[in-house]
Design a protein around this motif. Structure first.
Motif, PDB file in Angstrom:
ATOM      1  N   LEU A  37     -47.605 -69.597  42.580  1.00 21.31           N
ATOM      2  CA  LEU A  37     -46.924 -70.664  41.852  1.00 21.31           C
ATOM      3  C   LEU A  37     -46.014 -70.112  40.757  1.00 21.31           C
ATOM      4  O   LEU A  37     -44.898 -70.612  40.562  1.00 21.31           O
ATOM      5  CB  LEU A  37     -47.959 -71.614  41.246  1.00 21.31           C
ATOM      6  CG  LEU A  37     -48.801 -72.392  42.264  1.00 21.31           C
ATOM      7  CD1 LEU A  37     -49.954 -73.103  41.565  1.00 21.31           C
ATOM      8  CD2 LEU A  37     -47.942 -73.396  43.030  1.00 21.31           C
ATOM      9  N   ALA A  38     -46.469 -69.075  40.064  1.00 22.00           N
ATOM     10  CA  ALA A  38     -45.666 -68.513  38.979  1.00 22.00           C
ATOM     11  C   ALA A  38     -44.384 -67.878  39.505  1.00 22.00           C
ATOM     12  O   ALA A  38     -43.345 -67.910  38.834  1.00 22.00           O
ATOM     13  CB  ALA A  38     -46.489 -67.484  38.205  1.00 22.00           C
ATOM     14  N   SER A  39     -44.420 -67.302  40.696  1.00 22.25           N
ATOM     15  CA  SER A  39     -43.239 -66.617  41.234  1.00 22.25           C
ATOM     16  C   SER A  39     -42.258 -67.564  41.911  1.00 22.25           C
ATOM     17  O   SER A  39     -41.134 -67.163  42.244  1.00 22.25           O
ATOM     18  CB  SER A  39     -43.665 -65.512  42.217  1.00 22.25           C
ATOM     19  OG  SER A  39     -44.340 -66.050  43.341  1.00 22.25           O
ATOM     20  N   LEU A  40     -42.649 -68.814  42.116  1.00 23.92           N
ATOM     21  CA  LEU A  40     -41.750 -69.759  42.780  1.00 23.92           C
ATOM     22  C   LEU A  40     -40.456 -69.979  42.003  1.00 23.92           C
ATOM     23  O   LEU A  40     -39.413 -70.264  42.592  1.00 23.92           O
ATOM     24  CB  LEU A  40     -42.458 -71.107  42.976  1.00 23.92           C
ATOM     25  CG  LEU A  40     -43.070 -71.369  44.341  1.00 23.92           C
ATOM     26  CD1 LEU A  40     -43.882 -72.658  44.326  1.00 23.92           C
ATOM     27  CD2 LEU A  40     -42.011 -71.422  45.428  1.00 23.92           C
ATOM     28  N   GLY A  41     -40.526 -69.830  40.679  1.00 27.43           N
ATOM     29  CA  GLY A  41     -39.328 -70.007  39.878  1.00 27.43           C
ATOM     30  C   GLY A  41     -38.243 -68.999  40.196  1.00 27.43           C
ATOM     31  O   GLY A  41     -37.053 -69.247  39.959  1.00 27.43           O
ATOM     32  N   HIS A  42     -38.637 -67.849  40.761  1.00 27.07           N
ATOM     33  CA  HIS A  42     -37.654 -66.833  41.148  1.00 27.07           C
ATOM     34  C   HIS A  42     -37.045 -67.124  42.517  1.00 27.07           C
ATOM     35  O   HIS A  42     -36.011 -66.561  42.865  1.00 27.07           O
ATOM     36  CB  HIS A  42     -38.312 -65.449  41.208  1.00 27.07           C
ATOM     37  CG  HIS A  42     -38.956 -65.028  39.924  1.00 27.07           C
ATOM     38  ND1 HIS A  42     -38.253 -64.818  38.766  1.00 27.07           N
ATOM     39  CD2 HIS A  42     -40.257 -64.784  39.630  1.00 27.07           C
ATOM     40  CE1 HIS A  42     -39.086 -64.460  37.802  1.00 27.07           C
ATOM     41  NE2 HIS A  42     -40.299 -64.436  38.290  1.00 27.07           N
ATOM     42  N   ALA A  43     -37.702 -67.993  43.296  1.00 26.12           N
ATOM     43  CA  ALA A  43     -37.337 -68.153  44.702  1.00 26.12           C
ATOM     44  C   ALA A  43     -36.191 -69.124  44.930  1.00 26.12           C
ATOM     45  O   ALA A  43     -35.507 -69.048  45.950  1.00 26.12           O
ATOM     46  CB  ALA A  43     -38.556 -68.610  45.508  1.00 26.12           C
ATOM     47  N   THR A  44     -35.971 -70.046  43.999  1.00 21.92           N
ATOM     48  CA  THR A  44     -34.958 -71.066  44.215  1.00 21.92           C
ATOM     49  C   THR A  44     -34.483 -71.636  42.890  1.00 21.92           C
ATOM     50  O   THR A  44     -35.235 -71.670  41.904  1.00 21.92           O
ATOM     51  CB  THR A  44     -35.492 -72.208  45.099  1.00 21.92           C
ATOM     52  OG1 THR A  44     -34.467 -73.210  45.266  1.00 21.92           O
ATOM     53  CG2 THR A  44     -36.732 -72.850  44.512  1.00 21.92           C
ATOM     54  N   GLU A  45     -33.247 -72.084  42.888  1.00 20.91           N
ATOM     55  CA  GLU A  45     -32.704 -72.756  41.719  1.00 20.91           C
ATOM     56  C   GLU A  45     -32.957 -74.258  41.781  1.00 20.91           C
ATOM     57  O   GLU A  45     -32.688 -74.970  40.809  1.00 20.91           O
ATOM     58  CB  GLU A  45     -31.200 -72.482  41.610  1.00 20.91           C
ATOM     59  CG  GLU A  45     -30.869 -71.015  41.356  1.00 20.91           C
ATOM     60  CD  GLU A  45     -29.386 -70.758  41.234  1.00 20.91           C
ATOM     61  OE1 GLU A  45     -28.596 -71.714  41.453  1.00 20.91           O
ATOM     62  OE2 GLU A  45     -28.996 -69.621  40.920  1.00 20.91           O
ATOM     63  N   ARG A  46     -33.443 -74.727  42.899  1.00 21.38           N
ATOM     64  CA  ARG A  46     -33.733 -76.150  43.045  1.00 21.38           C
ATOM     65  C   ARG A  46     -35.113 -76.468  42.485  1.00 21.38           C
ATOM     66  O   ARG A  46     -35.963 -75.586  42.326  1.00 21.38           O
ATOM     67  CB  ARG A  46     -33.658 -76.537  44.522  1.00 21.38           C
ATOM     68  CG  ARG A  46     -32.271 -76.352  45.105  1.00 21.38           C
ATOM     69  CD  ARG A  46     -32.269 -76.419  46.610  1.00 21.38           C
ATOM     70  NE  ARG A  46     -32.534 -77.744  47.117  1.00 21.38           N
ATOM     71  CZ  ARG A  46     -32.520 -78.067  48.411  1.00 21.38           C
ATOM     72  NH1 ARG A  46     -32.252 -77.138  49.316  1.00 21.38           N
ATOM     73  NH2 ARG A  46     -32.772 -79.286  48.798  1.00 21.38           N
ATOM     74  N   ARG A  47     -35.350 -77.714  42.179  1.00 17.34           N
ATOM     75  CA  ARG A  47     -36.685 -78.135  41.760  1.00 17.34           C
ATOM     76  C   ARG A  47     -37.630 -78.014  42.939  1.00 17.34           C
ATOM     77  O   ARG A  47     -37.244 -78.235  44.094  1.00 17.34           O
ATOM     78  CB  ARG A  47     -36.665 -79.576  41.255  1.00 17.34           C
ATOM     79  CG  ARG A  47     -35.895 -79.767  39.961  1.00 17.34           C
ATOM     80  CD  ARG A  47     -36.202 -81.110  39.351  1.00 17.34           C
ATOM     81  NE  ARG A  47     -36.065 -82.197  40.320  1.00 17.34           N
ATOM     82  CZ  ARG A  47     -36.453 -83.454  40.096  1.00 17.34           C
ATOM     83  NH1 ARG A  47     -36.993 -83.782  38.945  1.00 17.34           N
ATOM     84  NH2 ARG A  47     -36.279 -84.387  41.017  1.00 17.34           N
TER      85      ARG A  47
END
Length: 300
Positions: free
Chosen positions: A22-32
């Motif tokens: 979950l913490a790394s998801l912010g790196h995976a996409t610029e979308r919500r």
């Protein structure tokens, strides 16, 4: 493509893997991102902790350990039935991933960017790295009777055999291309294609459900496309290490189901008997060896 990225993951006492996911998801996409956790009966409290810590997480209890494909199917159905989620999510795509995946920079965005280049693709898969940094051969041929059968039977004992090398496509340089199937540990799925084949086959409790999905997508006219510009790391620690013997047996059961389905005619009954006998012998050898190693380790 518009709306939130909906990511479905299946948990069964995932431990610290889920927080890294979950913490790394912010790196995976610029979308919500909206994450749906399909929980198969966790007892470690981590899915509940995640739902409290991350406001974008929706926790759905499956009520029992349904297996991977069944839990994904039910989570996707529940997501589509929820007016709020269905309205906010991307109408065309969603992501399915194991909770022991760590997302690389722009990995989801790179998968989504490939979709217009491959309008006939039903599934997209990233390059997957093992924890040591090596590339896992996640984009493979479909396991034909000879290629897949020989890989299953002799692969554990003869690592460099030609059938395994051909099946795994491990000698090919990573390139964006159609393949036979993609690892279910991380997939971008086109909703139209997923619906067309009725999702995962729920007879597969674990293993081979991704091989089967790739094959059925291809039979329905869809492509499975490998997108190595997108990268993730797969820790493989969520379930496979808990009981190697049980997991090996489950893998062989699923392998037989897959091959028997594709060679189901009455004239092919002797072939199915041969496949079953060969896989049963391999189970006895590999499981026995695994249990002896575990027992030896406990006595040290």
């Amino acid at each position: 493509m518009s709306g939130d990225v909906v990511v479905v993951t299946v948990t069964y006492s995932p431990g610290p893997h889920l927080d890294r996911f979950l913490a790394s998801l912010g790196h995976a996409t610029e979308r919500r991102v909206t994450v749906i956790i399909a929980d198969n009966g966790s007892t470690d409290g981590t899915p509940e902790e995640a739902a409290e810590r991350y406001p974008n997480v929706r926790l759905m209890y499956m009520g029992a350990n349904l297996g991977y494909g069944s839990a994904v199917n039910r989570a996707v159905a529940a997501y589509l039935a929820d007016p709020e989620l269905a309205a906010a999510g991307d109408p065309d795509f969603f992501v399915v991933a194991n909770p022991d995946v760590v997302w690389g920079p722009r990995s989801i965005d790179d998968l989504l960017a490939a979709a217009p280049r491959w309008p006939d693709a039903g599934a997209f898969g990233p390059l997957i790295r093992d924890p040591d940094g090596s590339v896992y051969p996640s984009a493979r041929h479909q396991p034909s009777l000879v290629r897949g059968g020989m890989h299953a039977v002799v692969g554990p004992f003869w690592k460099s055999n030609p059938w395994t090398a051909a099946y795994r496509q491990e000698r090919l340089e990573p390139s964006e291309r159609p393949v036979g199937w993609l690892s279910g540990s991380c997939l971008l799925l086109r909703r139209q294609a997923f619906d067309a084949v009725a999702g995962f086959d729920e007879r597969y409790f674990m293993y081979m459900e991704d091989v089967d999905l790739g094959d059925r997508l291809a039979s329905a006219g869809w492509l499975n496309v490998y997108v190595p510009s997108a990268e993730v790391l797969h820790d493989k620690g969520h379930s496979t290490g808990r009981d190697p013997a049980r997991n090996l047996a489950a893998h062989h059961t699923s392998t037989y189901t897959f091959l028997a389905d594709r060679h189901s005619g009455w004239r092919q009954a002797p072939l199915r008997w041969t496949i079953r006998a060969a896989l049963a012998a391999r189970v006895r050898l590999v499981v026995g060896s695994s249990r002896r190693r575990l027992a030896k380790g406990r006595t040290r």
